[in-house]
Design an enzyme around this catalytic site. Structure first.
Site, PDB file in Angstrom:
ATOM      1  CG  ASP A 181       7.917  92.633  33.230  1.00 29.08           C
ATOM      2  OD1 ASP A 181       6.918  92.924  32.514  1.00 29.08           O
ATOM      3  OD2 ASP A 181       8.030  91.989  34.240  1.00 29.08           O
TER       4      ASP A 181
ATOM      5  CB  CYS B 244       6.455  84.291  36.094  1.00 32.33           C
ATOM      6  SG  CYS B 244       5.146  84.474  35.172  1.00 32.33           S
TER       7      CYS B 244
ATOM      8  CG  HIS C 228       7.211  88.924  32.628  1.00 33.29           C
ATOM      9  ND1 HIS C 228       7.073  89.487  33.903  1.00 33.29           N
ATOM     10  CD2 HIS C 228       6.720  87.708  32.734  1.00 33.29           C
ATOM     11  CE1 HIS C 228       6.429  88.519  34.629  1.00 33.29           C
ATOM     12  NE2 HIS C 228       6.137  87.416  33.902  1.00 33.29           N
TER      13      HIS C 228
END
Length: 240
Positions: A174, A114, A206
């Site tokens: 995502d 991330c 995600h």
């Protein structure tokens, strides 16, 4: 497998997991998500240690941890994270691994998730001469199609400084990182003749590697871990 909280510098602490024995081991700096140094990141270090790597996650939030549902807090926190400061802290973490955790100075790498995925890409450009390999999972805003919404410089502009191979992993579902961004990254790296692998995982969004989030996708996570461990094993001379 020893694991503990450690002091990297007077201002920076971190979580360390390392294999049994004296080493030397390949070493990996693990860069956290935008929620802080949570159990997910500690477990990633533990997994790496079980596979023969010394793994150190620096606490670049310096003690602050955010709930996974606190997106307002995340949006407020990210602009306070200074890339230059984090790169200095990553440099300190790389040095600490080699000096204190049985890591081989010539076999160091970085893995990020991330926010940490973006920072792993930036580490590959900033500390390219010090690391052998870098892996980034769902790192956003590496090559945005317009200005970064937090006012940061996109790491892709420093890609010419990358020396070693990259592994880039994304979830196909995502919604924050569109396929067009994959393409911009691939095009730039290919134009610069860099060595990279870009892997996209179906049925994964995600944060799909994080066991603590609703986005966790076990099948994709298992495949992604297998691929990134194989990548680090090949590039850092660690038989897995």
């Amino acid at each position: 497998m020893p694991h503990t909280n450690v002091r990297i510098t007077d201002e920076l602490s971190g979580y360390l997991a390392r294999p049994q024995g004296a080493g030397p081991f390949p070493g990996i700096v693990v860069l956290m998500e935008a929620f802080g140094l949570k159990h997910h990141i500690q477990r990633a270090c533990d997994r790496l240690a079980r596979m023969g790597f010394s793994a150190l996650a620096p606490d670049i939030y310096h003690g602050q941890v955010l709930d996974y549902g606190d997106m307002e807090g995340v949006r407020a926190k990210i602009p306070t994270v200074n890339d230059d400061q984090v790169m200095r802290e990553v440099g300190s973490a790389l040095e600490w691994l080699a000096l204190h955790a049985g890591a081989d100075h010539g076999r160091l790498g970085v893995l990020g998730f991330c926010m940490g995925g973006r920072l792993a890409f930036l580490t590959a450009a900033t500390h390219g001469s010090r690391i052998r390999a870098a892996a980034s999972f769902y790192g956003g805003s590496i090559a945005p199609d317009e200005e970064d919404r937090y006012g940061r410089t996109p790491p892709i502009v420093e890609a010419q400084h990358i020396a070693g191979p990259l592994f880039l992993g994304y979830g196909a579902e995502d919604r924050g990182i569109a396929p067009a961004e994959h393409g911009r990254i691939a095009r730039t790296l290919s134009d610069l003749k860099k060595r990279y692998t870009l892997s996209v995982y179906p049925d994964a969004g995600h944060g799909f590697l994080c066991e603590e989030r609703s986005a966790y996708a076990p099948a994709a996570a298992s495949q992604a871990w297998a691929e990134v461990l194989d990548f680090f094993g090949r590039e850092m001379g660690q038989a897995l």
